[in-house]
Design a protein around this motif. Structure first.
Motif, PDB file in Angstrom:
ATOM      1  N   VAL A  98       0.836  -1.203   0.000  1.00 45.16           N
ATOM      2  CA  VAL A  98       0.000   0.000   0.000  1.00 45.16           C
ATOM      3  C   VAL A  98       0.868   1.249   0.000  1.00 45.16           C
ATOM      4  N   VAL A  99       0.295   2.328  -0.517  1.00 46.94           N
ATOM      5  CA  VAL A  99       0.975   3.619  -0.518  1.00 46.94           C
ATOM      6  C   VAL A  99       0.021   4.666   0.039  1.00 46.94           C
ATOM      7  N   VAL A 105      -0.513   1.652  -9.776  1.00 48.55           N
ATOM      8  CA  VAL A 105      -0.860   2.146  -8.442  1.00 48.55           C
ATOM      9  C   VAL A 105      -2.355   2.442  -8.501  1.00 48.55           C
ATOM     10  N   VAL A 106      -3.146   1.613  -7.855  1.00 46.88           N
ATOM     11  CA  VAL A 106      -4.593   1.618  -8.065  1.00 46.88           C
ATOM     12  C   VAL A 106      -5.307   2.376  -6.952  1.00 46.88           C
ATOM     13  N   TYR A 107      -6.321   3.150  -7.352  1.00 47.33           N
ATOM     14  CA  TYR A 107      -7.161   3.819  -6.358  1.00 47.33           C
ATOM     15  C   TYR A 107      -8.594   3.870  -6.864  1.00 47.33           C
ATOM     16  N   CYS A 108      -9.512   4.231  -5.985  1.00 44.33           N
ATOM     17  CA  CYS A 108     -10.916   4.400  -6.347  1.00 44.33           C
ATOM     18  C   CYS A 108     -11.451   5.548  -5.508  1.00 44.33           C
ATOM     19  N   GLY A 109     -12.661   5.421  -4.986  1.00 47.54           N
ATOM     20  CA  GLY A 109     -13.186   6.467  -4.123  1.00 47.54           C
ATOM     21  C   GLY A 109     -12.678   6.360  -2.703  1.00 47.54           C
ATOM     22  N   SER A 110     -12.628   5.118  -2.192  1.00 51.42           N
ATOM     23  CA  SER A 110     -12.243   4.945  -0.785  1.00 51.42           C
ATOM     24  C   SER A 110     -11.380   3.720  -0.536  1.00 51.42           C
ATOM     25  N   GLY A 111     -10.891   3.072  -1.596  1.00 49.85           N
ATOM     26  CA  GLY A 111     -10.005   1.931  -1.411  1.00 49.85           C
ATOM     27  C   GLY A 111     -10.690   0.584  -1.391  1.00 49.85           C
ATOM     28  N   ASN A 141      -9.755  -4.346  -9.228  1.00 48.02           N
ATOM     29  CA  ASN A 141      -8.663  -4.204 -10.192  1.00 48.02           C
ATOM     30  C   ASN A 141      -7.390  -4.866  -9.685  1.00 48.02           C
ATOM     31  N   VAL A 142      -7.106  -4.724  -8.404  1.00 48.13           N
ATOM     32  CA  VAL A 142      -5.913  -5.361  -7.837  1.00 48.13           C
ATOM     33  C   VAL A 142      -6.000  -6.874  -8.001  1.00 48.13           C
ATOM     34  N   PRO A 155       0.425  -4.886  -8.597  1.00 46.99           N
ATOM     35  CA  PRO A 155      -0.051  -3.537  -8.307  1.00 46.99           C
ATOM     36  C   PRO A 155       0.151  -3.123  -6.851  1.00 46.99           C
ATOM     37  N   LEU A 156       0.132  -1.815  -6.651  1.00 49.81           N
ATOM     38  CA  LEU A 156       0.079  -1.224  -5.323  1.00 49.81           C
ATOM     39  C   LEU A 156      -1.305  -0.608  -5.146  1.00 49.81           C
ATOM     40  N   LEU A 157      -1.741  -0.480  -3.907  1.00 46.12           N
ATOM     41  CA  LEU A 157      -3.029   0.147  -3.619  1.00 46.12           C
ATOM     42  C   LEU A 157      -2.809   1.460  -2.885  1.00 46.12           C
ATOM     43  N   TYR A 158      -3.337   2.549  -3.442  1.00 47.29           N
ATOM     44  CA  TYR A 158      -3.410   3.804  -2.687  1.00 47.29           C
ATOM     45  C   TYR A 158      -4.673   3.691  -1.850  1.00 47.29           C
ATOM     46  N   SER A 159      -4.501   3.261  -0.619  1.00 42.61           N
ATOM     47  CA  SER A 159      -5.642   2.836   0.186  1.00 42.61           C
ATOM     48  C   SER A 159      -6.599   3.979   0.535  1.00 42.61           C
TER      49      SER A 159
END
Length: 272
Positions: free
Chosen positions: A152-153, A226-232, A238-239, A249-253
């Motif tokens: 995570v990032v 580096v994947v993100y959405c509205g709130s993780g 996608n991850v 992938p990494l998740l921008y939580s």
């Protein structure tokens, strides 16, 4: 259990009683929907986990609408359903999002034997597989979480993000473009992000597209995602799909809801 992050209904039905099954159905517009649906009928032996209470941590000014739960909270969740680090887990819901969130949290906290039911609840019922209304009990398990910081990032990492990475926005197109935003205070996307809605990797509700099609969806990204959405939460679909095709992938939580909680965060609209 194999490394493949999904399991088909045929295999799960054969494994009933051997895997810890979790029902992760939820609705952001109806907080009681998940539990109500679970009590009306679920896969035999399944335990219900609530997105807000079990799969998300306490909210603050920053960190997004669904922060990752702290280690002790997730430890309590796993032990309550009788789990250990080596137990086999299968998660399901009705659109892949809650189940993928549980899958990601397990991986993040050190559990490897976890898969998501492809097709979810709707396919299970449609095929006439067994259903129960019995709420199972479980002997308390023992689990010591070991968070994998490299998965995570946070916003500071994203702001400093260098070459070799690509931001992937998992929200619906109109939210990415800034045409419509009904949840967060600002519309648009993080500058430089490309848009691959989580629904673009599904073929029907709760079913991932075939591996060859997923490879086509992600072809040409040009960097580590580096994947993100509205709130993780929905980003985890996608991850999951990216892991299925061999990406890392990494998740921008905190995701978009965290990004816009800082007044100085730049916002882009329209096509990149």
């Amino acid at each position: 259990m194999a490394e493949c992050p999904v399991i088909e209904a045929d295999e799960l039905e054969k494994r009933l009683g051997n895997s810890i099954i979790v029902d992760c159905r939820y609705s952001l517009s109806d907080p009681e929907y998940g539990l109500r649906a679970y009590l009306s009928g679920h896969i035999p032996g399944a335990h219900f986990l609530d997105l807000e209470k079990d799969l998300s941590g306490p909210k603050g000014r920053h960190g997004g609408r669904h922060p990752l739960p702290p280690p002790e909270q997730f430890r309590e969740v796993i032990e309550r359903i009788g789990g250990t680090e080596s137990s086999e887990y299968v998660a399901y819901d009705d659109d892949l999002t809650g189940a993928s969130r549980f899958w990601f949290l397990c991986r993040y906290f050190g559990i490897r034997n976890v898969r998501v039911l492809n097709g979810g609840w709707e396919k299970w019922v449609r095929e006439g597989r067994p259903v129960s209304t019995e709420v199972p009990s479980a002997r308390r398990g023992h689990f010591q979480p070991h968070p994998a910081a490299g998965m995570v990032v946070d916003i500071n990492w994203v702001r400093r993000m260098g070459r070799g990475y690509v931001l992937v926005d998992s929200r619906q197109r109109e939210r990415y473009l800034g045409v419509h935003e009904a949840i967060d205070p600002k519309a648009g996307h993080i500058p430089g992000a490309v848009n691959i809605p989580y629904t673009a990797v599904t073929s029907g509700r709760g079913t991932l597209r075939p591996k060859e099609e997923l490879e086509g969806v992600y072809r040409g990204l040009g960097g580590r995602p580096v994947v993100y959405c509205g709130s993780g939460v929905t980003a985890c679909v996608n991850v999951l799909a990216m892991k299925l095709v061999g990406l890392d992938p990494l998740l921008y939580s905190g995701s978009w809801s965290d990004w816009v909680s800082y007044e100085d965060s730049p916002v882009a609209t329209g096509e990149e």
